[in-house]
Design a protein around this motif. Structure first.
Motif, PDB file in Angstrom:
ATOM      1  N   ASP A  80      64.073  50.316 -21.460  1.00 29.36           N
ATOM      2  CA  ASP A  80      64.011  48.856 -21.448  1.00 29.36           C
ATOM      3  C   ASP A  80      63.331  48.335 -20.177  1.00 29.36           C
ATOM      4  O   ASP A  80      62.492  47.425 -20.247  1.00 29.36           O
ATOM      5  N   ALA A  81      63.641  48.894 -19.038  1.00 31.11           N
ATOM      6  CA  ALA A  81      63.009  48.482 -17.782  1.00 31.11           C
ATOM      7  C   ALA A  81      61.519  48.832 -17.781  1.00 31.11           C
ATOM      8  O   ALA A  81      60.685  48.032 -17.342  1.00 31.11           O
ATOM      9  N   ALA A  82      61.182  50.013 -18.279  1.00 32.96           N
ATOM     10  CA  ALA A  82      59.776  50.431 -18.321  1.00 32.96           C
ATOM     11  C   ALA A  82      58.969  49.513 -19.244  1.00 32.96           C
ATOM     12  O   ALA A  82      57.832  49.139 -18.917  1.00 32.96           O
ATOM     13  N   LEU A  83      59.551  49.130 -20.390  1.00 32.86           N
ATOM     14  CA  LEU A  83      58.842  48.234 -21.308  1.00 32.86           C
ATOM     15  C   LEU A  83      58.648  46.851 -20.696  1.00 32.86           C
ATOM     16  O   LEU A  83      57.595  46.234 -20.869  1.00 32.86           O
ATOM     17  N   ALA A  84      59.653  46.363 -19.993  1.00 31.79           N
ATOM     18  CA  ALA A  84      59.519  45.059 -19.329  1.00 31.79           C
ATOM     19  C   ALA A  84      58.366  45.097 -18.332  1.00 31.79           C
ATOM     20  O   ALA A  84      57.529  44.180 -18.291  1.00 31.79           O
ATOM     21  N   ALA A  85      58.288  46.150 -17.537  1.00 32.38           N
ATOM     22  CA  ALA A  85      57.209  46.291 -16.561  1.00 32.38           C
ATOM     23  C   ALA A  85      55.857  46.425 -17.262  1.00 32.38           C
ATOM     24  O   ALA A  85      54.852  45.850 -16.823  1.00 32.38           O
ATOM     25  N   ALA A  86      55.824  47.156 -18.365  1.00 32.27           N
ATOM     26  CA  ALA A  86      54.572  47.334 -19.106  1.00 32.27           C
ATOM     27  C   ALA A  86      54.087  46.012 -19.703  1.00 32.27           C
ATOM     28  O   ALA A  86      52.895  45.693 -19.635  1.00 32.27           O
ATOM     29  N   ARG A  87      55.008  45.248 -20.269  1.00 27.42           N
ATOM     30  CA  ARG A  87      54.644  43.933 -20.836  1.00 27.42           C
ATOM     31  C   ARG A  87      54.061  43.014 -19.756  1.00 27.42           C
ATOM     32  O   ARG A  87      53.082  42.314 -19.998  1.00 27.42           O
ATOM     33  N   GLU A  88      54.674  43.019 -18.576  1.00 27.02           N
ATOM     34  CA  GLU A  88      54.193  42.177 -17.475  1.00 27.02           C
ATOM     35  C   GLU A  88      52.764  42.537 -17.082  1.00 27.02           C
ATOM     36  O   GLU A  88      52.043  41.707 -16.543  1.00 27.02           O
ATOM     37  N   ALA A  91      50.733  45.285 -21.573  1.00 31.32           N
ATOM     38  CA  ALA A  91      50.954  46.188 -22.701  1.00 31.32           C
ATOM     39  C   ALA A  91      51.424  45.403 -23.923  1.00 31.32           C
ATOM     40  O   ALA A  91      52.027  44.334 -23.801  1.00 31.32           O
ATOM     41  N   ILE A  92      51.162  45.935 -25.097  1.00 28.45           N
ATOM     42  CA  ILE A  92      51.632  45.365 -26.363  1.00 28.45           C
ATOM     43  C   ILE A  92      52.640  46.333 -26.956  1.00 28.45           C
ATOM     44  O   ILE A  92      52.343  47.521 -27.133  1.00 28.45           O
ATOM     45  N   VAL A  93      53.833  45.841 -27.270  1.00 28.00           N
ATOM     46  CA  VAL A  93      54.863  46.677 -27.876  1.00 28.00           C
ATOM     47  C   VAL A  93      54.756  46.524 -29.393  1.00 28.00           C
ATOM     48  O   VAL A  93      54.927  45.430 -29.927  1.00 28.00           O
ATOM     49  N   TYR A  94      54.455  47.629 -30.056  1.00 30.57           N
ATOM     50  CA  TYR A  94      54.312  47.619 -31.516  1.00 30.57           C
ATOM     51  C   TYR A  94      55.647  47.805 -32.220  1.00 30.57           C
ATOM     52  O   TYR A  94      55.879  47.255 -33.285  1.00 30.57           O
ATOM     53  N   ARG A  95      56.497  48.624 -31.639  1.00 27.85           N
ATOM     54  CA  ARG A  95      57.820  48.843 -32.220  1.00 27.85           C
ATOM     55  C   ARG A  95      58.841  48.790 -31.097  1.00 27.85           C
ATOM     56  O   ARG A  95      58.779  49.576 -30.159  1.00 27.85           O
ATOM     57  N   GLU A  96      59.736  47.839 -31.218  1.00 26.45           N
ATOM     58  CA  GLU A  96      60.775  47.658 -30.215  1.00 26.45           C
ATOM     59  C   GLU A  96      61.654  48.913 -30.146  1.00 26.45           C
ATOM     60  O   GLU A  96      61.684  49.713 -31.081  1.00 26.45           O
ATOM     61  N   PRO A  97      62.399  49.082 -29.062  1.00 27.56           N
ATOM     62  CA  PRO A  97      63.223  50.280 -28.900  1.00 27.56           C
ATOM     63  C   PRO A  97      64.187  50.511 -30.064  1.00 27.56           C
ATOM     64  O   PRO A  97      64.769  49.574 -30.600  1.00 27.56           O
ATOM     65  N   PHE A  98      64.291  51.776 -30.424  1.00 26.18           N
ATOM     66  CA  PHE A  98      65.234  52.214 -31.457  1.00 26.18           C
ATOM     67  C   PHE A  98      65.810  53.546 -31.023  1.00 26.18           C
ATOM     68  O   PHE A  98      65.190  54.291 -30.258  1.00 26.18           O
ATOM     69  N   ASP A  99      67.007  53.836 -31.482  1.00 33.76           N
ATOM     70  CA  ASP A  99      67.699  55.062 -31.092  1.00 33.76           C
ATOM     71  C   ASP A  99      67.626  56.096 -32.201  1.00 33.76           C
ATOM     72  O   ASP A  99      67.818  55.765 -33.377  1.00 33.76           O
ATOM     73  N   ALA A 110      51.073  49.990 -26.763  1.00 33.32           N
ATOM     74  CA  ALA A 110      49.689  50.271 -26.358  1.00 33.32           C
ATOM     75  C   ALA A 110      49.502  49.723 -24.950  1.00 33.32           C
ATOM     76  O   ALA A 110      50.022  48.660 -24.609  1.00 33.32           O
ATOM     77  N   ASP A 111      48.774  50.468 -24.142  1.00 33.99           N
ATOM     78  CA  ASP A 111      48.481  49.992 -22.796  1.00 33.99           C
ATOM     79  C   ASP A 111      47.481  48.832 -22.889  1.00 33.99           C
ATOM     80  O   ASP A 111      46.992  48.525 -23.983  1.00 33.99           O
ATOM     81  N   PRO A 112      47.177  48.160 -21.775  1.00 35.31           N
ATOM     82  CA  PRO A 112      46.283  46.993 -21.839  1.00 35.31           C
ATOM     83  C   PRO A 112      44.903  47.280 -22.429  1.00 35.31           C
ATOM     84  O   PRO A 112      44.237  46.375 -22.910  1.00 35.31           O
ATOM     85  N   ARG A 113      44.475  48.519 -22.438  1.00 33.75           N
ATOM     86  CA  ARG A 113      43.164  48.875 -23.011  1.00 33.75           C
ATOM     87  C   ARG A 113      43.265  49.304 -24.466  1.00 33.75           C
ATOM     88  O   ARG A 113      42.275  49.621 -25.090  1.00 33.75           O
TER      89      ARG A 113
END
Length: 125
Positions: A80-88, A91-99, A110-113
């Motif tokens: 969750d922390a890594a995704l928050a940093a990536a979004r900032e 990055a584009i999150v295609y699928r939210e975290p799942f267990d 996907a990264d910014p590129r």
């Protein structure tokens, strides 16, 4: 255990599981173990020397399947922390975290590129 920022798992996204098993079995000597996922989907684990080497995912179950290819997952300590940093950082999150029980917590992004990848906090063993 794979450390933060290291590649943790690779998965072949394929439209023909049987052909992929035949190819990698014959060329690399892999054996395969199928794991029912509970919703009719079967995930295949490729084994090398009795150890898990990679996964094979049947794209036939996907409604919007892209091209076949290998897909990598990178380990992160706190998804969750890594995704928050990536979004900032674009990055584009295609699928939210799942267990996934006994596997870990996973997200697809996907990264910014535009380079797609999975990030995961592996389950403790």
């Amino acid at each position: 255990m794979t450390g933060h920022g290291q590649f943790h798992w690779n998965e072949l996204m394929t439209k023909d599981i049987a052909a992929s098993k035949a190819f990698y079995g014959e060329v690399l000597g892999w054996t395969f173990e199928d794991m029912p996922m509970g919703d009719g989907t079967v995930y295949t684990v490729a084994m090398a020397g009795g150890q898990p080497a990679a996964g094979l995912f049947d794209m036939a179950s996907m409604t919007e399947a892209g091209p076949e290819g290998w897909f990598a997952y990178i380990a992160v300590d706190d998804l969750d922390a890594a995704l928050a940093a990536a979004r900032e950082r674009g990055a584009i999150v295609y699928r939210e975290p799942f267990d996934v029980p006994d596997v870990g917590r996973i997200a697809i992004l996907a990264d910014p590129r535009g380079a797609a990848q999975g990030w995961m906090t592996p389950a403790r063993r």
